[in-house]
Design a protein around this motif. Structure first.
Motif, PDB file in Angstrom:
ATOM      1  N   LEU A   1       0.758  -1.124   0.089  1.00  0.00           N
ATOM      2  CA  LEU A   1      -0.180  -0.041   0.051  1.00  0.00           C
ATOM      3  C   LEU A   1       0.769   1.222   0.201  1.00  0.00           C
ATOM      4  CD1 LEU A   1      -3.108   1.017   0.197  1.00  0.00           C
ATOM      5  CD2 LEU A   1      -2.724   1.103   2.736  1.00  0.00           C
ATOM      6  N   ILE A   2       0.635   1.961  -0.906  1.00  0.00           N
ATOM      7  CA  ILE A   2       1.473   3.313  -1.068  1.00  0.00           C
ATOM      8  C   ILE A   2       0.708   4.481  -0.506  1.00  0.00           C
ATOM      9  CG2 ILE A   2       2.925   4.787  -2.773  1.00  0.00           C
ATOM     10  CD1 ILE A   2       2.726   2.327  -4.772  1.00  0.00           C
ATOM     11  N   GLU A   3       0.966   5.183   0.450  1.00  0.00           N
ATOM     12  CA  GLU A   3       0.454   6.567   0.847  1.00  0.00           C
ATOM     13  C   GLU A   3       0.943   7.702   0.042  1.00  0.00           C
ATOM     14  OE1 GLU A   3       0.345   6.083   5.181  1.00  0.00           O
ATOM     15  OE2 GLU A   3      -1.249   4.886   5.329  1.00  0.00           O
TER      16      GLU A   3
ATOM     17  N   ALA B   1       5.029   0.588 -16.110  1.00  0.00           N
ATOM     18  CA  ALA B   1       6.076  -0.257 -15.631  1.00  0.00           C
ATOM     19  C   ALA B   1       5.348  -1.500 -15.792  1.00  0.00           C
ATOM     20  CB  ALA B   1       6.769  -0.051 -14.386  1.00  0.00           C
ATOM     21  N   ARG B   2       4.082  -1.929 -15.390  1.00  0.00           N
ATOM     22  CA  ARG B   2       3.557  -3.138 -15.525  1.00  0.00           C
ATOM     23  C   ARG B   2       3.290  -3.513 -16.836  1.00  0.00           C
ATOM     24  NH1 ARG B   2      -2.850  -4.250 -13.467  1.00  0.00           N
ATOM     25  NH2 ARG B   2      -2.579  -6.676 -13.574  1.00  0.00           N
TER      26      ARG B   2
ATOM     27  N   LEU C   1      11.968  -1.365  -5.904  1.00  0.00           N
ATOM     28  CA  LEU C   1      11.642  -1.116  -6.916  1.00  0.00           C
ATOM     29  C   LEU C   1      10.356  -0.078  -7.140  1.00  0.00           C
ATOM     30  CD1 LEU C   1      11.964  -2.020 -10.127  1.00  0.00           C
ATOM     31  CD2 LEU C   1      10.419  -3.830  -9.631  1.00  0.00           C
ATOM     32  N   VAL C   2       9.376  -0.397  -6.571  1.00  0.00           N
ATOM     33  CA  VAL C   2       8.295   0.333  -6.723  1.00  0.00           C
ATOM     34  C   VAL C   2       8.648   2.030  -6.123  1.00  0.00           C
ATOM     35  CG1 VAL C   2       6.138   1.064  -5.430  1.00  0.00           C
ATOM     36  CG2 VAL C   2       6.591  -1.137  -6.235  1.00  0.00           C
ATOM     37  N   ARG C   3       9.293   1.874  -5.248  1.00  0.00           N
ATOM     38  CA  ARG C   3       9.659   3.445  -4.955  1.00  0.00           C
ATOM     39  C   ARG C   3      10.461   3.962  -6.001  1.00  0.00           C
ATOM     40  NH1 ARG C   3       9.917   5.939   0.103  1.00  0.00           N
ATOM     41  NH2 ARG C   3       9.878   4.087   1.160  1.00  0.00           N
TER      42      ARG C   3
END
Length: 221
Positions: free
Chosen positions: A12-14, A31-32, A64-66
Motif C-alpha cells: 500500500l502506497i500512501e 511499468a506493469r 523497485l516500486v519506490r
C-alpha cells in the motif's frame, strides 16, 4: 510518500494528494505494461493511496516500486510528481479522451454560480474548458472521481444529502467532479445531467470510465 506491506502479497502506497496518486498510478501502470513491474495482479488507486496486489506468495518489491514512482522527477527526493510537473504522459502514451455531453440544467447550478461569484454561463464555460483525469473509482460501480476542477468550482457538499440522485447527474464536491452512474443517495452539488450510460453490467468493460482516463465535458445546445 509511505510504503506499507498489505497482507502476504500486497503493498500500500500512501501519497499526499489525489494528483500524486494519479502520477504514481500512471508510472506503475506503464511499468506493469512493459514488464519492469512483473507479477502484479491488480493496481487499485484511491483518494490518497495506491494498492499493488502481487501474485500469491510472490510479494511486491518495495524498493523497485519506490524507484519507479520517483524516477525522472524534479523536486523533493522520494516524492512523486504532480501532474504538470513531469507526471503527464508522453504524447505517444496519452490515454484516449472521453467526451461526455452534458445538459447544464442541474438543481444546484445557480447555487454553484452564487458560491463562485460567477454567472451561470461562466460556470458552464469553466466546467467545460477543463480537462479532467479519473483519479479513482468508488462509491458505486462506474462512479469515477475526476480531478482537474477549476478552483472557483471547488465547493463543499450540500449540508443535507438527497435521498435519490438520478442516474446521469453531473455534480461536484470538494476537488472532484463526476457523473452518478445510477440512481443513488448523494450530497454533491448538481450541475446538470448526461444521457450517456456510465455503467452497463452487460458491456465490456461495464464502466465507461477507468482510472487514468482523460475526460472532457461538452455542453449540449
Amino acid at each position: 510518500m509511505r510504503l506499507l506491506r498489505y497482507g502476504a502479497s500486497g503493498l500500500l502506497i500512501e501519497l499526499p494528494s489525489s494528483a500524486s496518486v494519479t502520477a504514481a498510478y500512471r508510472k506503475l501502470s506503464a511499468a506493469r505494461a512493459d514488464g519492469r513491474l512483473s507479477g502484479i495482479v491488480e493496481l487499485v488507486p484511491a483518494a490518497r493511496t495506491v494498492l499493488i496486489e502481487g501474485r500469491a506468495g510472490a510479494g511486491v518489491p518495495a524498493d523497485l516500486v519506490r524507484g519507479l514512482i520517483t524516477e525522472d522527477v524534479a523536486g523533493e527526493p522520494g516524492e512523486p510528481a504532480e501532474p504538470g510537473d513531469g507526471a503527464d504522459p508522453d504524447p505517444g502514451e496519452r490515454p484516449a479522451e472521453v467526451v461526455i455531453p452534458v445538459h447544464y440544467d442541474g438543481a444546484d447550478l445557480e447555487l454553484i454560480a452564487r458560491t463562485a461569484e460567477l454567472s451561470v454561463p461562466e460556470v458552464i464555460e469553466l466546467h467545460t474548458s477543463a480537462e479532467y483525469t479519473v483519479a479513482f473509482c468508488g462509491f458505486s460501480p462506474g462512479f469515477g472521481y475526476l480531478i482537474g476542477l477549476p478552483e472557483p468550482l471547488r465547493q463543499a457538499r450540500l449540508a443535507d444529502s438527497r435521498p435519490s440522485v438520478p442516474a446521469g447527474s453531473v455534480g461536484l464536491a470538494g476537488e472532484f467532479t463526476g457523473v452518478y452512474p445510477r440512481s443513488s443517495p448523494g450530497g454533491w452539488r448538481l450541475l446538470g445531467h448526461t444521457d450517456e450510460v456510465m455503467f452497463d453490467p452487460k458491456a465490456d468493460p461495464p464502466a465507461r470510465l477507468a482510472p487514468g482516463d482523460l475526460v472532457r465535458f461538452e455542453p449540449v445546445s
